[in-house]
Design an enzyme around this catalytic site. Structure first.
Site, PDB file in Angstrom:
ATOM      1  N   ASP A  37      18.788  -2.494 -42.233  1.00  0.00           N
ATOM      2  CA  ASP A  37      18.641  -3.854 -41.687  1.00  0.00           C
ATOM      3  C   ASP A  37      17.607  -4.587 -42.532  1.00  0.00           C
ATOM      4  OD1 ASP A  37      18.339  -6.166 -39.725  1.00  0.00           O
ATOM      5  OD2 ASP A  37      19.574  -4.838 -38.509  1.00  0.00           O
ATOM      6  N   ASN A  75      28.483  -4.475 -41.213  1.00  0.00           N
ATOM      7  CA  ASN A  75      28.343  -5.134 -39.909  1.00  0.00           C
ATOM      8  C   ASN A  75      27.381  -6.314 -39.927  1.00  0.00           C
ATOM      9  OD1 ASN A  75      28.048  -5.220 -36.774  1.00  0.00           O
ATOM     10  ND2 ASN A  75      25.979  -4.804 -37.546  1.00  0.00           N
ATOM     11  N   TYR A 140      30.679 -20.103 -40.388  1.00  0.00           N
ATOM     12  CA  TYR A 140      30.983 -18.791 -39.793  1.00  0.00           C
ATOM     13  C   TYR A 140      32.484 -18.509 -39.883  1.00  0.00           C
ATOM     14  CZ  TYR A 140      30.694 -14.893 -36.495  1.00  0.00           C
ATOM     15  OH  TYR A 140      30.758 -13.656 -35.908  1.00  0.00           O
ATOM     16  N   LYS A 144      34.104 -15.404 -42.061  1.00  0.00           N
ATOM     17  CA  LYS A 144      34.830 -14.302 -41.422  1.00  0.00           C
ATOM     18  C   LYS A 144      36.289 -14.261 -41.873  1.00  0.00           C
ATOM     19  CE  LYS A 144      31.420 -12.493 -39.134  1.00  0.00           C
ATOM     20  NZ  LYS A 144      30.916 -11.133 -39.440  1.00  0.00           N
ATOM     21  N   THR A 175      25.382  -9.525 -27.145  1.00  0.00           N
ATOM     22  CA  THR A 175      24.392  -8.971 -28.090  1.00  0.00           C
ATOM     23  C   THR A 175      23.259  -9.985 -28.245  1.00  0.00           C
ATOM     24  OG1 THR A 175      25.265 -10.024 -30.092  1.00  0.00           O
ATOM     25  CG2 THR A 175      26.298  -7.935 -29.448  1.00  0.00           C
TER      26      THR A 175
HETATM   27  P1  NAD Z   1      22.918  -9.069 -33.819  1.00  0.00           P
HETATM   28  O1  NAD Z   1      22.186 -10.313 -34.177  1.00  0.00           O
HETATM   29  O2  NAD Z   1      22.612  -8.371 -32.547  1.00  0.00           O
HETATM   30  O3  NAD Z   1      22.797  -8.022 -35.007  1.00  0.00           O
HETATM   31  C1  NAD Z   1      22.970  -8.425 -36.342  1.00  0.00           C
HETATM   32  C2  NAD Z   1      22.022  -7.622 -37.198  1.00  0.00           C
HETATM   33  O4  NAD Z   1      22.276  -7.997 -38.561  1.00  0.00           O
HETATM   34  C3  NAD Z   1      20.549  -7.918 -36.897  1.00  0.00           C
HETATM   35  O5  NAD Z   1      19.834  -6.717 -36.688  1.00  0.00           O
HETATM   36  C4  NAD Z   1      20.075  -8.663 -38.122  1.00  0.00           C
HETATM   37  O6  NAD Z   1      18.718  -8.411 -38.461  1.00  0.00           O
HETATM   38  C5  NAD Z   1      21.016  -8.100 -39.183  1.00  0.00           C
HETATM   39  N1  NAD Z   1      21.080  -8.967 -40.356  1.00  0.00           N
HETATM   40  C6  NAD Z   1      21.179 -10.312 -40.396  1.00  0.00           C
HETATM   41  N2  NAD Z   1      21.150 -10.731 -41.663  1.00  0.00           N
HETATM   42  C7  NAD Z   1      21.035  -9.617 -42.436  1.00  0.00           C
HETATM   43  C8  NAD Z   1      20.958  -9.406 -43.827  1.00  0.00           C
HETATM   44  N3  NAD Z   1      20.953 -10.411 -44.715  1.00  0.00           N
HETATM   45  N4  NAD Z   1      20.869  -8.125 -44.273  1.00  0.00           N
HETATM   46  C9  NAD Z   1      20.834  -7.106 -43.403  1.00  0.00           C
HETATM   47  N5  NAD Z   1      20.893  -7.237 -42.083  1.00  0.00           N
HETATM   48  C10 NAD Z   1      20.993  -8.496 -41.607  1.00  0.00           C
HETATM   49  O7  NAD Z   1      24.463  -9.491 -33.879  1.00  0.00           O
HETATM   50  P2  NAD Z   1      25.795  -8.766 -33.380  1.00  0.00           P
HETATM   51  O8  NAD Z   1      26.391  -9.642 -32.343  1.00  0.00           O
HETATM   52  O9  NAD Z   1      25.593  -7.325 -33.147  1.00  0.00           O
HETATM   53  O10 NAD Z   1      26.697  -8.985 -34.690  1.00  0.00           O
HETATM   54  C11 NAD Z   1      27.072  -7.923 -35.542  1.00  0.00           C
HETATM   55  C12 NAD Z   1      28.297  -8.374 -36.310  1.00  0.00           C
HETATM   56  O11 NAD Z   1      29.341  -8.657 -35.382  1.00  0.00           O
HETATM   57  C13 NAD Z   1      28.092  -9.655 -37.119  1.00  0.00           C
HETATM   58  O12 NAD Z   1      28.785  -9.539 -38.350  1.00  0.00           O
HETATM   59  C14 NAD Z   1      28.730 -10.711 -36.247  1.00  0.00           C
HETATM   60  O13 NAD Z   1      29.179 -11.828 -36.982  1.00  0.00           O
HETATM   61  C15 NAD Z   1      29.890  -9.920 -35.672  1.00  0.00           C
HETATM   62  N6  NAD Z   1      30.463 -10.486 -34.455  1.00  0.00           N
HETATM   63  C16 NAD Z   1      29.725 -10.599 -33.311  1.00  0.00           C
HETATM   64  C17 NAD Z   1      30.305 -11.139 -32.184  1.00  0.00           C
HETATM   65  C18 NAD Z   1      29.560 -11.308 -30.900  1.00  0.00           C
HETATM   66  O14 NAD Z   1      30.097 -11.951 -29.996  1.00  0.00           O
HETATM   67  N7  NAD Z   1      28.353 -10.756 -30.763  1.00  0.00           N
HETATM   68  C19 NAD Z   1      31.634 -11.550 -32.216  1.00  0.00           C
HETATM   69  C20 NAD Z   1      32.362 -11.416 -33.390  1.00  0.00           C
HETATM   70  C21 NAD Z   1      31.765 -10.868 -34.512  1.00  0.00           C
END
Ligand code: NAD
Length: 233
Positions: A37, A75, A140, A144, A175
């Site tokens: 991370d 991720n 976004y 994606k 999340t």
């Molecule tokens: P989250 O914010 O809980 O976790 C994301 C993590 O990515 C964080 O720990 C953050 O520090 C890390 N991060 C951000 N930029 C970074 C970088 N440049 N390098 C390394 N780490 C980095 O978010 P989440 O909801 O768990 O999302 C995880 C993935 O799921 C993302 O790709 C998000 O787009 C995707 N997603 C989430 C949802 C949702 O509803 N939560 C829906 C569709 C897709």
């Protein structure tokens, strides 16, 4: 189940949400997991996915320590809710650099080793917004959609070299990322979900684990929606 016994997996964005749940799941099922991370901690290595030097350092370290990378879960991601007319170029670049460039860099730096080994599985985290439009969220959506495009292209490119590349497309998941959004916006997504609830990170982790596991040996280039039926609307 010990589906990942003897395997080495790298998970990006593993300090939170879906990444954390995925790292936990793969470890529970026997993998040696390298969680990464932006900030290091006792269980997390520092890796900014947008920085190529970070990938080179991390992959070199993991290969020196473990001799292999079997699974990569791209991720790490960031949100962005702005419309095109109000989105400044710096914010566009920030979102694209993490979600799109980060996914490209991750694949670039594990693929040569996977091709040499003749095995490997990559799972990229896309979104329902790769294919389903809602107003706003411009960068976004773009990032994606690119993740899905890269997944399909890489799947076809490396299918005969033992490397599988798939994606998950989560719907609304509870999340820290979605907790930052206005509650009315979150509720609107849940209202639009046929199951009338949001998902939890473990439900996405289960889908990622399936795609990464040997049982999915004939699955490549697919996008597995984990969305409570949102895709079907
Ligand atoms: P989250 O914010 O809980 O976790 C994301 C993590 O990515 C964080 O720990 C953050 O520090 C890390 N991060 C951000 N930029 C970074 C970088 N440049 N390098 C390394 N780490 C980095 O978010 P989440 O909801 O768990 O999302 C995880 C993935 O799921 C993302 O790709 C998000 O787009 C995707 N997603 C989430 C949802 C949702 O509803 N939560 C829906 C569709 C897709």
């Amino acid at each position: 189940m010990n589906r990942f016994e003897g395997m080495v997996a790298i998970v990006t964005g593993a300090a939170s949400g879906i990444g954390q749940a995925t790292a936990d799941r793969l470890a529970q099922e026997g993998a040696v997991v390298i969680g990464t991370d932006l900030t290091a901690s006792a269980t997390i290595r520092e890796l900014n996915v947008a920085e190529e030097a970070d990938w080179i350092r991390t992959i070199d370290q993991v290969r020196a320590e473990h001799g292999r990378v079997d699974v990569l879960v791209n991720n790490a991601g960031r949100g962005g809710s702005q419309w095109y007319h109000e989105l400044d170029v710096e914010e566009w670049d920030r979102v694209i650099n993490v979600n799109q460039r980060g996914t490209y860099l991750g694949m670039k730096h594990v693929l040569s080793g996977m091709v040499d080994a003749g095995r490997g599985a990559i799972v990229n985290v896309a979104s329902i917004f790769a294919t389903h439009a809602v107003a706003g969220n411009s960068a976004y959506h773009a990032s994606k959609a690119a993740v899905v495009g890269m997944t399909r292209n890489a799947a076809v490119s490396y299918a005969d070299r033992g490397v599988r590349v798939n994606a998950v497309a989560p719907g609304w998941i509870d999340t820290p990322l979605t907790a930052l959004q206005p509650s009315e916006l979150n509720q609107s997504y849940i209202d639009a979900t046929p199951m009338r609830r949001g998902g939890v990170p473990g439900e996405v982790a289960s889908a990622i684990a399936f795609l990464a596991a040997p049982e999915a040996a004939f699955v490549t280039g697919t996008v597995l929606h984990v969305d409570g039926g949102y895709r079907a609307t």
